[in-house]
Design a protein around this motif. Structure first.
Motif, PDB file in Angstrom:
ATOM      1  N   THR A  50       0.841  -1.191   0.000  1.00  0.00           N
ATOM      2  CA  THR A  50       0.000   0.000   0.000  1.00  0.00           C
ATOM      3  C   THR A  50       0.879   1.244   0.000  1.00  0.00           C
ATOM      4  N   VAL A  52      -1.616  -5.280   1.910  1.00  0.00           N
ATOM      5  CA  VAL A  52      -2.939  -5.892   2.016  1.00  0.00           C
ATOM      6  C   VAL A  52      -2.823  -7.316   1.523  1.00  0.00           C
ATOM      7  N   MET A  82      -9.892  -9.939   3.485  1.00  0.00           N
ATOM      8  CA  MET A  82      -8.712  -9.093   3.319  1.00  0.00           C
ATOM      9  C   MET A  82      -8.172  -8.669   4.688  1.00  0.00           C
ATOM     10  N   LYS A  96      -5.353  -5.849   6.389  1.00  0.00           N
ATOM     11  CA  LYS A  96      -4.491  -4.683   6.205  1.00  0.00           C
ATOM     12  C   LYS A  96      -3.405  -4.794   7.252  1.00  0.00           C
ATOM     13  N   CYS A  97      -2.151  -4.916   6.815  1.00  0.00           N
ATOM     14  CA  CYS A  97      -1.034  -5.096   7.736  1.00  0.00           C
ATOM     15  C   CYS A  97      -0.119  -3.884   7.666  1.00  0.00           C
ATOM     16  N   ALA A  98       0.381  -3.508   8.828  1.00  0.00           N
ATOM     17  CA  ALA A  98       1.305  -2.385   8.913  1.00  0.00           C
ATOM     18  C   ALA A  98       2.285  -2.643  10.050  1.00  0.00           C
ATOM     19  N   CYS A 137      -1.927  -6.862  11.914  1.00  0.00           N
ATOM     20  CA  CYS A 137      -2.840  -7.048  10.791  1.00  0.00           C
ATOM     21  C   CYS A 137      -4.270  -6.916  11.303  1.00  0.00           C
ATOM     22  N   ILE A 150     -10.125  -6.199   7.062  1.00  0.00           N
ATOM     23  CA  ILE A 150     -10.836  -5.112   6.395  1.00  0.00           C
ATOM     24  C   ILE A 150     -12.282  -5.556   6.242  1.00  0.00           C
TER      25      ILE A 150
END
Length: 147
Positions: free
Chosen positions: A41, A47, A56, A58-60, A68, A71
């Motif tokens: 992203t 993602v 899905m 969303k990892c950061a 994670c 979504i």
């Protein structure tokens, strides 16, 4: 300067951890015939999309840790609505087939009801003609009376 260096090293470790996680997640994906797709992203995270279920994540990475979060999507609701519509469609197709079959049924039942209706109509006209003749006879028997 040491705090800047620590910050840079922390960021580098976080990116390295993200890359390791991406590689680790990608290996099983290839083994499972690419079930998961991983896309980077714009904010430095990524993602992960499950190709079979549509789920899905969303990892950061933040400070040496990767988190994670699922979504939210409406894919489950859409699948349920699709199943309901398919069931309704099937029921409607069955009803149409029943109605078409009834329309192709032997005409004996239709003729029978039509003959009954014709008999009723003929009976009505017979009664009307009898009354008309009685009325005409009553006029002949009493000439000169005003109606």
């Amino acid at each position: 300067m040491t705090s800047d260096l620590r910050h840079v090293l922390s960021k580098a470790r976080c990116r390295a951890a993200c890359m390791v996680l991406v590689v680790l997640l990608a290996v099983p994906a290839q083994a499972e015939n690419t079930r998961y797709t991983i896309e980077e992203t714009s904010d430095g995270g990524f993602v992960r999309v499950d190709q079979q279920t549509g789920g899905m994540l969303k990892c950061a990475g933040e400070r040496d840790a990767i988190s994670c979060v699922p979504i939210n999507d409406d894919s489950q609701k859409l699948r349920e609505e699709n199943a309901e519509l398919r069931a309704e469609n099937s029921a409607l197709k069955q009803r149409v087939a029943e109605l078409e079959q009834a329309a192709k049924a032997p005409e004996a039942t239709v003729k029978g009801s039509t003959e009954k209706q014709l008999d009723q109509i003929a009976g009505f006209f017979e009664d009307m003609v009898r009354r008309l003749f009685r009325f005409a006879q009553s006029l002949q028997e009493k000439p000169g009376e005003e109606i």
